[in-house]
Design a protein around this motif. Sequence first.
Motif, PDB file in Angstrom:
ATOM      1  N   ALA A   1     -14.942 -43.547  -3.152  1.00  0.00           N
ATOM      2  CA  ALA A   1     -15.794 -44.115  -3.343  1.00  0.00           C
ATOM      3  C   ALA A   1     -16.866 -43.747  -4.400  1.00  0.00           C
ATOM      4  O   ALA A   1     -17.192 -43.682  -5.159  1.00  0.00           O
ATOM      5  CB  ALA A   1     -16.318 -45.280  -2.388  1.00  0.00           C
ATOM      6  N   ALA A   2     -17.895 -42.443  -3.536  1.00  0.00           N
ATOM      7  CA  ALA A   2     -18.272 -41.541  -4.367  1.00  0.00           C
ATOM      8  C   ALA A   2     -18.441 -41.660  -5.603  1.00  0.00           C
ATOM      9  O   ALA A   2     -19.270 -40.856  -6.233  1.00  0.00           O
ATOM     10  CB  ALA A   2     -19.509 -40.575  -3.020  1.00  0.00           C
ATOM     11  N   ARG A   3     -17.766 -41.075  -5.457  1.00  0.00           N
ATOM     12  CA  ARG A   3     -16.712 -40.102  -6.304  1.00  0.00           C
ATOM     13  C   ARG A   3     -16.965 -40.108  -7.764  1.00  0.00           C
ATOM     14  O   ARG A   3     -16.674 -40.668  -8.851  1.00  0.00           O
ATOM     15  CB  ARG A   3     -15.658 -39.153  -6.481  1.00  0.00           C
ATOM     16  CG  ARG A   3     -15.693 -37.722  -5.028  1.00  0.00           C
ATOM     17  CD  ARG A   3     -15.079 -36.903  -5.260  1.00  0.00           C
ATOM     18  NE  ARG A   3     -15.187 -35.256  -4.568  1.00  0.00           N
ATOM     19  CZ  ARG A   3     -14.927 -35.294  -3.241  1.00  0.00           C
ATOM     20  NH1 ARG A   3     -13.931 -35.964  -2.483  1.00  0.00           N
ATOM     21  NH2 ARG A   3     -15.255 -34.184  -2.201  1.00  0.00           N
ATOM     22  N   HIS A   4     -15.942 -41.313  -7.368  1.00  0.00           N
ATOM     23  CA  HIS A   4     -16.042 -42.435  -8.341  1.00  0.00           C
ATOM     24  C   HIS A   4     -17.536 -42.950  -8.516  1.00  0.00           C
ATOM     25  O   HIS A   4     -16.702 -43.474 -10.188  1.00  0.00           O
ATOM     26  CB  HIS A   4     -14.345 -44.083  -8.247  1.00  0.00           C
ATOM     27  CG  HIS A   4     -13.410 -43.751  -8.335  1.00  0.00           C
ATOM     28  ND1 HIS A   4     -13.417 -43.775 -10.122  1.00  0.00           N
ATOM     29  CD2 HIS A   4     -12.602 -43.344  -7.647  1.00  0.00           C
ATOM     30  CE1 HIS A   4     -11.543 -43.330  -9.669  1.00  0.00           C
ATOM     31  NE2 HIS A   4     -11.402 -43.420  -8.668  1.00  0.00           N
ATOM     32  N   GLY A   5     -17.906 -43.658  -8.006  1.00  0.00           N
ATOM     33  CA  GLY A   5     -19.689 -44.065  -7.981  1.00  0.00           C
ATOM     34  C   GLY A   5     -19.867 -42.635  -8.728  1.00  0.00           C
ATOM     35  O   GLY A   5     -21.029 -43.335  -9.680  1.00  0.00           O
ATOM     36  N   GLY A   6     -19.796 -42.161  -8.916  1.00  0.00           N
ATOM     37  CA  GLY A   6     -20.247 -40.603  -9.346  1.00  0.00           C
ATOM     38  C   GLY A   6     -20.502 -40.442 -10.882  1.00  0.00           C
ATOM     39  O   GLY A   6     -20.662 -40.030 -11.597  1.00  0.00           O
ATOM     40  N   ALA A   7     -18.363 -40.727 -11.069  1.00  0.00           N
ATOM     41  CA  ALA A   7     -18.047 -40.882 -12.268  1.00  0.00           C
ATOM     42  C   ALA A   7     -18.581 -41.838 -13.342  1.00  0.00           C
ATOM     43  O   ALA A   7     -19.017 -40.843 -14.579  1.00  0.00           O
ATOM     44  CB  ALA A   7     -16.538 -40.233 -12.468  1.00  0.00           C
ATOM     45  N   ARG A   8     -19.135 -42.747 -12.473  1.00  0.00           N
ATOM     46  CA  ARG A   8     -19.833 -43.807 -13.662  1.00  0.00           C
ATOM     47  C   ARG A   8     -21.416 -43.543 -13.863  1.00  0.00           C
ATOM     48  O   ARG A   8     -21.567 -43.222 -14.686  1.00  0.00           O
ATOM     49  CB  ARG A   8     -19.714 -45.268 -13.110  1.00  0.00           C
ATOM     50  CG  ARG A   8     -18.417 -46.036 -13.101  1.00  0.00           C
ATOM     51  CD  ARG A   8     -17.987 -47.842 -12.432  1.00  0.00           C
ATOM     52  NE  ARG A   8     -18.373 -47.159 -11.141  1.00  0.00           N
ATOM     53  CZ  ARG A   8     -17.593 -47.115  -9.824  1.00  0.00           C
ATOM     54  NH1 ARG A   8     -16.115 -47.130 -10.002  1.00  0.00           N
ATOM     55  NH2 ARG A   8     -18.288 -46.954  -8.535  1.00  0.00           N
ATOM     56  N   MET A   9     -21.971 -43.020 -12.652  1.00  0.00           N
ATOM     57  CA  MET A   9     -23.228 -42.942 -12.529  1.00  0.00           C
ATOM     58  C   MET A   9     -23.660 -40.864 -13.931  1.00  0.00           C
ATOM     59  O   MET A   9     -24.402 -41.378 -15.142  1.00  0.00           O
ATOM     60  CB  MET A   9     -23.198 -42.286 -12.270  1.00  0.00           C
ATOM     61  CG  MET A   9     -23.884 -43.280 -11.154  1.00  0.00           C
ATOM     62  SD  MET A   9     -25.093 -43.032  -9.443  1.00  0.00           S
ATOM     63  CE  MET A   9     -23.700 -41.995  -8.224  1.00  0.00           C
TER      64      MET A   9
END
Length: 735
Positions: A475-483
């Motif tokens: 989830a962190a990597r997907h959230g990081g991608a959106r940011m």
Amino acid sequence: MTDPSGDGFPREPEGPAKPDPTERTPFYIPATATAARPRHTLKHGDTFAVLDSFGDIGASAGGPDGLFDHDTRYLSRFEMLLAGSQPLLLGSGVRDDNLTFTVDLTNPDVYRDGRIVLAKDTLHVVRTTYLWGGTAHQRIHVVNHGADGAAFTLGFVFGCDFSDLFEARGMRRDARGTMSEAAEGDRVAFGYAGLDGMPRRAVLRFAPAPRRLASGAATYEVALDPGASFTVTVAAECSGPRPAETAEFRRGLVAANRAAKALMRGVATVDSSNEVFNEVLRRSTADLYMLLTDTPQGLYPYAGIPWYSTTFGRDGIITALQMLWIDPAVARGVLARLAHFQATGFDAEADAEPGKILHEMRGGEMAALKEVPFGLYYGSIDSTPLFIVLAGLYLERTGDLDAIRGLWPAIERGFAWMDGPGDRDGDGFLEYARADETGLQNQGWKDSQDAVFHADGSLAEGPIALVEVQGYAYAARHGGARMAEALGFGERAAALRGQAEAMRDRFDAAFWCDEIGMYAIALDGAKKPCRVRTSNAAHVLWTGIVKPERAARIAAEVVSPKFLSGWGVRTVAVGEPRYNPMSYHNGSVWPHDNALIAWGLARTGQAEAAECVFSALFAASACFDSRRLPELFCGFRRRRGAAPTLYPVACAPQAWAAGTPFLLLQASLGIEFDPAARAIRFRNPRLPAFLEEITLRDLGFAEAKVDVTLRQVGRHAALRVLRNTGAVQVSMLLD
């Protein structure tokens, strides 16, 4: 499911409960006695108080009494005596907003020379206590309701031990600093020269001045005509790392009241058709905003009272996540504070590695002397990915790109840790092993030394890769991608998204255990799965890493009688080798654990299972004192006419327990925010059976707010907008 007893609740094979091992971690919290009087808590800033039901400190055994500030106990005893005796309790309670604790008392029969000179129930005593600016204020108001005059003594017995919080909870020390005491006029001052070189001082101020003030005692000689009254105020000042703020009783109370109201300004509120649920929400709200602490970096929810009233990384992040839809300012403060204290180097004693997010910080003498490793301690495998998850969710909730831009260097350092020291063997999973024997042996949210084990009961040897932590990393990597995309870093976004998807199949292959119908709790150091049924496996549902065909099987497991006690989902299923409904992590029920599970169930389309969890937690909360969900409670099966069984040393209030009802509501209502479009969406909203209607007020973005009501109609909820002050688009989506 069968119900042979006819009590209305499903059966499960209880099996023999296996006790925890006798070997304890150095930081185990012992339960040595049952409290002789119930305890109540107050908090403001870094100061908290634990008082008994009479308003006393240290007058009865079995409780962690005291006035504490920055992990030091400044007042260890403060007992009131009426005519030389303990008064009789009429009633006591903390105000709904947690601002004051009020006790009503009366006198017992007072004898002199074998005859009654003051009949019981003649005097009415009201003790009112609150905290403000590093000072505990107490007002004692005595009224004579008798037909004759009354003469009596009003006495106070007090003491200060300057115990470190870890001493107060049972640890022994080889040496301590030196103490002093001086009494004069209306005050007594206690001093402590600590071994850490930090002078600490406590001052008790009485108004009016007592007739006699000596070491450890103050006495008033009181004579009251019928209907007359007498009032004493006492201020207990904690002067440690910063000077205490003193104020006259009434002025301080007014200031505290104004500050509490200002803190709640603009926060979304909830009202429902169920008055008991409304009481649960009011208590949770009051607890959350009492635990919020104004730090130099912003508001931060301290984890819990009495043992965890300080900055905890994991707890603060999860609490902010639970509160995100009602008050995103909390997440902003949590992110800023944790970024400020992010590790910059390697320190084995502190389990610190560059980029790692804080686990815990302490301000007491023992931490300063490194008698405990928690001054700034980083022994948490999940705080770092959860920090990045929260940052991504905060952006989705608020659109606050400036805040994310300021946090991006810390986020990138977190990713560097995840790709480097956090992945010890380079297999793409996050693993932990403490760097020093003084640190925590287990470093997930279940950090008891016996919390990670194999199907034969043997403890897992590290480095350990926990199941939920891999979900958080995904989830962190997907959230990081959106940011990254929002910041214009397209290549970085693609790389992060690629990393996330690359680990999904590997995660499923390594952790899925078909024979137990869910994921293993962990992989041990030899990459052998720990094939036991635990609540950890259900955390991954909300992270997005779970393949769709797995979600239904996990849902069926967590709402089966082995997991669902009737009051909530147990941490370990009945029948597993270390299952014990009275253990801290191996069979108990944790509200925040249940909230995360219900959120994941709802996000993966398992709405009925999510409702089961929500309803169970609501039933439990209705039974607890003041409708307050504690840190945890025992995992015994629900029985007709009986309440949940309390865990003896659970913190109450506890931040992520208090945040539980709000995440459960978000899960049920499917609340989504689109700040760019000024839109709020309710995806597949579904109210639990105990709620016919719910109203949300001041929901929205900055100055654009709406009030809405949702009412259950058939399988879904009907939506009505009551007020819209900023052209917010409100819609309902049904998949």
